[in-house]
Design an enzyme around this catalytic site. Structure first.
Site, PDB file in Angstrom:
ATOM      1  N   ALA A  34       0.868  -1.192   0.000  1.00  0.00           N
ATOM      2  CA  ALA A  34       0.000   0.000   0.000  1.00  0.00           C
ATOM      3  C   ALA A  34       0.900   1.236   0.000  1.00  0.00           C
ATOM      4  O   ALA A  34       0.787   2.117   0.850  1.00  0.00           O
ATOM      5  CB  ALA A  34      -0.961  -0.012   1.188  1.00  0.00           C
ATOM      6  N   HIS A  39       6.940   5.819   1.627  1.00  0.00           N
ATOM      7  CA  HIS A  39       7.761   4.697   1.167  1.00  0.00           C
ATOM      8  C   HIS A  39       8.687   5.137   0.026  1.00  0.00           C
ATOM      9  O   HIS A  39       9.855   4.741  -0.032  1.00  0.00           O
ATOM     10  CB  HIS A  39       6.872   3.558   0.664  1.00  0.00           C
ATOM     11  CG  HIS A  39       5.950   2.978   1.691  1.00  0.00           C
ATOM     12  ND1 HIS A  39       4.579   3.056   1.593  1.00  0.00           N
ATOM     13  CD2 HIS A  39       6.200   2.301   2.841  1.00  0.00           C
ATOM     14  CE1 HIS A  39       4.026   2.453   2.630  1.00  0.00           C
ATOM     15  NE2 HIS A  39       4.984   1.986   3.406  1.00  0.00           N
ATOM     16  N   GLN A  63       3.418  -9.886  13.019  1.00  0.00           N
ATOM     17  CA  GLN A  63       3.459  -8.655  13.820  1.00  0.00           C
ATOM     18  C   GLN A  63       2.071  -8.108  14.119  1.00  0.00           C
ATOM     19  O   GLN A  63       1.952  -7.010  14.658  1.00  0.00           O
ATOM     20  CB  GLN A  63       4.350  -7.602  13.150  1.00  0.00           C
ATOM     21  CG  GLN A  63       3.810  -7.025  11.864  1.00  0.00           C
ATOM     22  CD  GLN A  63       4.864  -6.169  11.163  1.00  0.00           C
ATOM     23  OE1 GLN A  63       5.873  -6.662  10.675  1.00  0.00           O
ATOM     24  NE2 GLN A  63       4.643  -4.861  11.115  1.00  0.00           N
TER      25      GLN A  63
HETATM   26  P1  AMP Z   1       5.107   0.075   6.525  1.00  0.00           P
HETATM   27  O1  AMP Z   1       4.769  -0.304   5.121  1.00  0.00           O
HETATM   28  O2  AMP Z   1       4.072   0.934   7.184  1.00  0.00           O
HETATM   29  O3  AMP Z   1       5.550  -1.095   7.357  1.00  0.00           O
HETATM   30  O4  AMP Z   1       6.370   1.029   6.430  1.00  0.00           O
HETATM   31  C1  AMP Z   1       7.537   0.606   5.770  1.00  0.00           C
HETATM   32  C2  AMP Z   1       8.642   1.603   6.006  1.00  0.00           C
HETATM   33  O5  AMP Z   1       8.232   2.885   5.522  1.00  0.00           O
HETATM   34  C3  AMP Z   1       8.985   1.806   7.482  1.00  0.00           C
HETATM   35  O6  AMP Z   1      10.401   1.971   7.600  1.00  0.00           O
HETATM   36  C4  AMP Z   1       8.259   3.070   7.824  1.00  0.00           C
HETATM   37  O7  AMP Z   1       8.842   3.790   8.910  1.00  0.00           O
HETATM   38  C5  AMP Z   1       8.391   3.846   6.538  1.00  0.00           C
HETATM   39  N1  AMP Z   1       7.356   4.872   6.436  1.00  0.00           N
HETATM   40  C6  AMP Z   1       6.014   4.693   6.442  1.00  0.00           C
HETATM   41  N2  AMP Z   1       5.382   5.882   6.381  1.00  0.00           N
HETATM   42  C7  AMP Z   1       6.339   6.842   6.356  1.00  0.00           C
HETATM   43  C8  AMP Z   1       6.335   8.266   6.310  1.00  0.00           C
HETATM   44  N3  AMP Z   1       5.208   8.960   6.284  1.00  0.00           N
HETATM   45  N4  AMP Z   1       7.526   8.907   6.280  1.00  0.00           N
HETATM   46  C9  AMP Z   1       8.695   8.208   6.311  1.00  0.00           C
HETATM   47  N5  AMP Z   1       8.766   6.873   6.363  1.00  0.00           N
HETATM   48  C10 AMP Z   1       7.614   6.193   6.384  1.00  0.00           C
END
Ligand code: AMP
Length: 284
Positions: A34, A39, A63
């Protein structure tokens, strides 16, 4: 870096074979799909620090706790592939069975002491699931660098501790939080908020800004966060908003000198949202 021809791999064997063909430094960006601008900023950082980039796209069941949003977590691999096409060399999007032939696995990794505070207190076992999948994905992608976002501040701290404490041969790169023009931190879960929910969700970024404005006074930073929670906000059920020592993860004292990790979590219209910031405190 020249524009890579993006290849989708879905099995560990295909990933290992494709990884072996990448010459020079590799960076990995681990995601649950998503994909959004947050990302993509990690992908751009990865392209700056390495010659090749692998993006992993996997909603890790380990998780999620019982009653959490594993089933409703947004998934759209085709849209994800379109977004990173030409930006990454490999997208690894395995099935749950491919990642975990036995679920839960017989052996897993523990996030230890850091894994039971804050998000870990609200979501028991969450960070054990995170460090287990991160360890597996580091083994499978064998990167020089792994890029993580500062939005998930506790996750970043735990992954840094994982690499340090288990002597994993990878460098962790921290990337800044990407926000919508309104200030709302970008998150895959934002799609589950309607217009009113997005408005209500601004309580988090407002609290971040209040803490930033109160710096460098340590008591001021703490008070800004306590006040935000005490005042309440429509549609928002606060879990915590704290100013922490980034090393000990303890709440900062009045005489704290140096970096402060501001972390917060709240349910907004039933959606769990996080926000964070790093500010500096100096004793008055
Ligand atoms: P997730 O898909 O939510 O597990 O996030 C994957 C990676 O993207 C993780 O390292 C998150 O910290 C990073 N991430 C998600 N949203 C943001 C954002 N708004 N700004 C910076 N990094 C993000």
């Amino acid at each position: 870096m020249t524009k890579p021809a993006t290849q989708l791999v879905t099995t560990k064997d295909a990933l290992r074979a494709a990884r072996a063909r990448l010459e020079g430094p590799v960076a990995v960006v681990m995601t649950m799909g998503a994909l959004h601008e947050g990302h993509l900023s990690l992908v751009h950082r990865a392209r700056e620090v390495a010659r090749h980039v692998i993006l992993t796209d996997f909603v890790n069941p380990l998780q999620f706790g019982p009653g959490e949003d594993l089933e409703t977590y947004p998934r759209d691999l085709d849209a994800d592939l379109a977004l990173v096409d030409g930006l990454v060399d490999l997208v690894f999007a395995p099935s749950v069975e491919e990642m975990y032939p036995v679920l839960p696995p017989a052996v897993s990794v523990s996030a230890g002491r850091l894994g039971t505070a804050l998000e870990g207190a609200a979501r028991p076992g969450h960070f054990d699931g995170v460090v287990t999948v991160v360890t597996k994905l580091l083994q499978l992608t064998a990167p020089e660098v792994a890029v993580f976002g500062r939005k998930d501040a506790q996750q970043l701290a735990i992954v840094q501790a994982l690499v340090r404490d288990l002597d994993l041969p990878v460098r962790i790169e921290a990337a800044p939080i990407v926000r919508e023009p309104s200030g709302l931190a970008r998150s895959s879960r934002n799609v589950r908020l309607d217009a009113e929910g997005r408005e209500h969700a601004l309580a988090l970024s407002r609290a971040v800004r209040a803490a930033e404005a109160a710096a460098p006074s340590a008591p001021g930073i703490r008070a800004a966060l306590t006040d935000a929670v005490a005042a309440g906000s429509p549609g928002v059920r606060w879990d915590y908003a704290l100013a922490l020592d980034p090393v000990t993860f303890e709440e900062i004292a009045d005489e704290h000198d140096g970096e402060v990790l501001v972390v917060m979590a709240a349910h907004v219209h039933g959606v769990r949202l996080l926000d964070a910031a790093v500010v500096e405190a100096t004793p008055s």
